[in-house]
Design a protein around this motif. Structure first.
Motif, PDB file in Angstrom:
ATOM      1  N   LYS A 104       0.822  -1.205   0.000  1.00 18.57           N
ATOM      2  CA  LYS A 104       0.000   0.000   0.000  1.00 18.57           C
ATOM      3  C   LYS A 104       0.860   1.260   0.000  1.00 18.57           C
ATOM      4  O   LYS A 104       0.542   2.238  -0.680  1.00 18.57           O
TER       5      LYS A 104
ATOM      6  N   THR B  98       0.975   4.084  -2.905  1.00 18.67           N
ATOM      7  CA  THR B  98       0.740   5.489  -2.574  1.00 18.67           C
ATOM      8  C   THR B  98       1.846   6.365  -3.149  1.00 18.67           C
ATOM      9  O   THR B  98       1.589   7.427  -3.728  1.00 18.67           O
TER      10      THR B  98
ATOM     11  N   GLY C  88      -7.180   4.179  -5.855  1.00 17.42           N
ATOM     12  CA  GLY C  88      -6.948   3.831  -4.462  1.00 17.42           C
ATOM     13  C   GLY C  88      -8.197   3.515  -3.671  1.00 17.42           C
ATOM     14  O   GLY C  88      -8.111   3.067  -2.527  1.00 17.42           O
TER      15      GLY C  88
END
Length: 246
Positions: free
Chosen positions: A10, A14, A180
């Protein structure tokens, strides 16, 4: 509780997303407008109306030899066939020219209705004048414009022969970096098995490597990539789809 590997994936996604957004912000308005037209032109090479495409992409373009000799993937759509796409927003490659062209081909064009958070819904696109501005989401982020018309359920995408999907990055595995929120991770599970899933991104966001986009268990790869400059086949899927009228 999330394990260390999940957090690493993650965090990596990002960072990639932030870098993509920063690069996109360097694109001027004139260049963005032109890219939208070029995106439409690329799709025209892939989608034919009532006959097989004459300039479709090879199904595997990982090398120059494959690009020249790969299997061809032809998509032929009849009047009334369904195509799922999306209304671009922010720094994305503009999709309105593409949506207008699809509509001019007498196709049924579905675009997302986001509802609350991750709710999945669709509406039929009837033209730019039929779109309404949407308030920002709970976190203050942008939301794409949506049609005024009837909201269709998640299963509406089952009728789509082609599904266009936004991405910040796509690699040679067909794995895409999304916005996302996980919305398309859910959506792709409703697609019919033979639907052609096409990721859309800026040309520099296609990564000519395997394993470049971190993979999670729920990820579903795309079959092809369309940018403002080219069409890239990912899968071995060799389709000659004849979408039927509803």
């Amino acid at each position: 509780m999330e394990n260390e590997t999940d957090l690493t994936v993650k965090e990596c996604k990002t960072r990639m997303r932030r870098a993509a957004i920063a690069r996109r912000k360097t694109v001027g308005e004139a260049e963005r407008t032109e890219a939208g037209k070029k995106l439409m032109n690329q799709v025209q090479k892939l989608v034919s109306h009532g006959k097989h495409a004459t300039d479709a992409f090879p199904s595997d373009t990982n090398t120059e030899a494959n690009a020249a000799n790969g299997d061809r993937c032809n998509v032929s759509l009849s009047v009334g066939a369904s195509v799922a796409a999306y209304v671009s927003m922010g720094t994305e490659v503009p999709t309105l020219p593409l949506l207008e062209w699809l509509l001019s081909q007498e196709l049924r064009v579905l675009v997302p209705r986001l509802g609350r958070g991750r709710d999945i819904g669709w509406s039929e696109y009837s033209g730019e004048n039929g779109l309404q501005e949407m308030p920002r989401n709970a976190a203050g982020g942008l939301r794409p414009k949506e049609p005024y018309g009837k909201v269709l359920g998640a299963q509406a995408i089952e009728e789509a022969t082609i599904v266009f999907i936004p991405a910040f990055a796509i690699d040679l595995d067909g794995l895409r970096l999304g916005r996302g929120g996980g919305w398309y991770d859910q959506v792709l599970g409703f697609c019919r098995p033979d639907a052609l899933k096409i990721g859309v991104c800026w040309d520099w966001e296609f990564i000519d490597q395997y394993g470049a986009v971190p993979r999670e268990s729920h990820d579903i790869p795309v079959d092809a990539v369309v940018t403002d400059k080219r069409i890239i086949g990912i899968s071995k899927k060799n389709l000659a789809i004849n979408g039927s009228a509803n």
